[in-house]
Write an enzyme that holds these catalytic residues in place. Structure first.
Site, PDB file in Angstrom:
ATOM      1  N   HIS A 121      -0.668  -7.466  11.226  1.00 34.01           N
ATOM      2  CA  HIS A 121      -1.041  -6.468  12.218  1.00 34.01           C
ATOM      3  C   HIS A 121      -2.032  -5.439  11.664  1.00 34.01           C
ATOM      4  CE1 HIS A 121       1.641  -3.486  10.266  1.00 34.01           C
ATOM      5  NE2 HIS A 121       2.435  -4.530  10.084  1.00 34.01           N
ATOM      6  N   ASP A 122      -3.024  -5.125  12.486  1.00 32.46           N
ATOM      7  CA  ASP A 122      -3.988  -4.055  12.231  1.00 32.46           C
ATOM      8  C   ASP A 122      -4.986  -4.358  11.116  1.00 32.46           C
ATOM      9  OD1 ASP A 122      -2.787  -2.018  14.134  1.00 32.46           O
ATOM     10  OD2 ASP A 122      -1.072  -2.361  12.825  1.00 32.46           O
ATOM     11  N   GLY A 139      -0.150  -5.849   6.447  1.00 32.70           N
ATOM     12  CA  GLY A 139      -0.665  -5.021   7.515  1.00 32.70           C
ATOM     13  C   GLY A 139      -1.693  -3.994   7.069  1.00 32.70           C
TER      14      GLY A 139
END
Length: 262
Positions: A121-122, A139
């Site tokens: 994520h991200d 992440g």
């Protein structure tokens, strides 16, 4: 109409260009958009708020846009954005972003993502990168253009990897890597400038020499990082054609969030 195999499941709300191909048993969710010329192989799952650009090739068993592996995620409409002309090989997993960051995971253009690579994520990945098999990003990792991540390397959350950097096979990376620098090992250590990569990308001898001088200032001069940054400013002023690249190194050092491999 898009060329969708009869066994594939494409939600009626998904937006696929008429030239998109979808292979057998693939599943595409309602909030997915796919641009012209992209080919989705068999047994691929694309879900979430995922946007994919033009002329990508997505191989079998990839999972794109699944929920982030983050306990804080509460179902927010976060996104995955993939650019143009990327090659995404077997078993790649790219997750949505989270509300705790920009809310989006991004992959730029012309990237080569080998089998089993993971974008958590991200993550923000630029363009023209190469990820070898099993390269793994935790992440919030940022990767600059033209970086190369070798097989089985693992990158700690929130790390930044500069443009044209090279990460060696099996490297365990827990700190930031400045542009142009070659690192490897567990723990990671710097081993010079990615000279071969720069030559292949058309850097001149003057530019490479300027980058090597800057590397020596950071890693071989015995200066503290703050002292090295001040000396880099002096080198940049006299670097001619290499000035822009020394400036990129200085800017990276100013924005490093986890300290640099040094």
């Amino acid at each position: 109409m898009s060329k969708v195999h009869p066994s594939a499941i494409v939600d009626p709300k998904a937006e696929l260009d008429s030239t998109v191909e979808v292979g057998p048993y693939s599943i595409i969710g309602p909030d997915v958009r796919i641009g012209a010329g992209t080919v989705v192989g068999p047994h691929v799952v694309i879900e979430g708020h995922t946007t994919i650009g033009r002329d990508n090739r997505i191989f079998q068993f990839a999972s794109l846009g699944a929920a982030p592996q983050d306990k804080k995620w509460a179902g927010e409409p976060t996104r995955l954005e993939i650019g143009d002309r990327n090659t995404i090989r077997e078993f790649c997993t790219f997750n949505l972003g989270t509300a705790q960051d920009a809310g989006v995971t991004r992959l730029g253009d012309d990237n080569w993502m080998s089998a089993y690579t993971h974008l958590a994520h991200d993550c923000q990945v630029g363009s023209n990168t190469i990820f070898s098999n099993n390269a793994q990003l935790a992440g919030h990792v940022h990767v600059g253009d033209w970086a190369i991540l070798s097989g089985y390397c693992g990158v700690h959350q929130f790390c930044k990897i500069g443009a044209h950097a090279f990460i060696g096979m099996y490297t365990s990376l827990t700190q930031d890597v400045p542009p142009f620098v070659l690192v490897s090992g567990n723990p990671a250590e710097a081993h010079g400038v990615n000279i071969e990569g720069l030559k292949r990308r058309g850097f001149t001898r003057e530019q490479i020499n300027g980058i090597r001088a800057a590397y020596k200032t950071i890693y071989r001069s015995g200066l503290t990082l703050e002292e090295a940054k001040a000396k880099l400013a002096e080198e940049e002023a006299a670097a001619g054609d290499a000035a822009q690249h020394i400036r990129a190194m200085r800017d990276f050092l100013d924005n490093a969030s986890r300290g640099i491999v040094r």
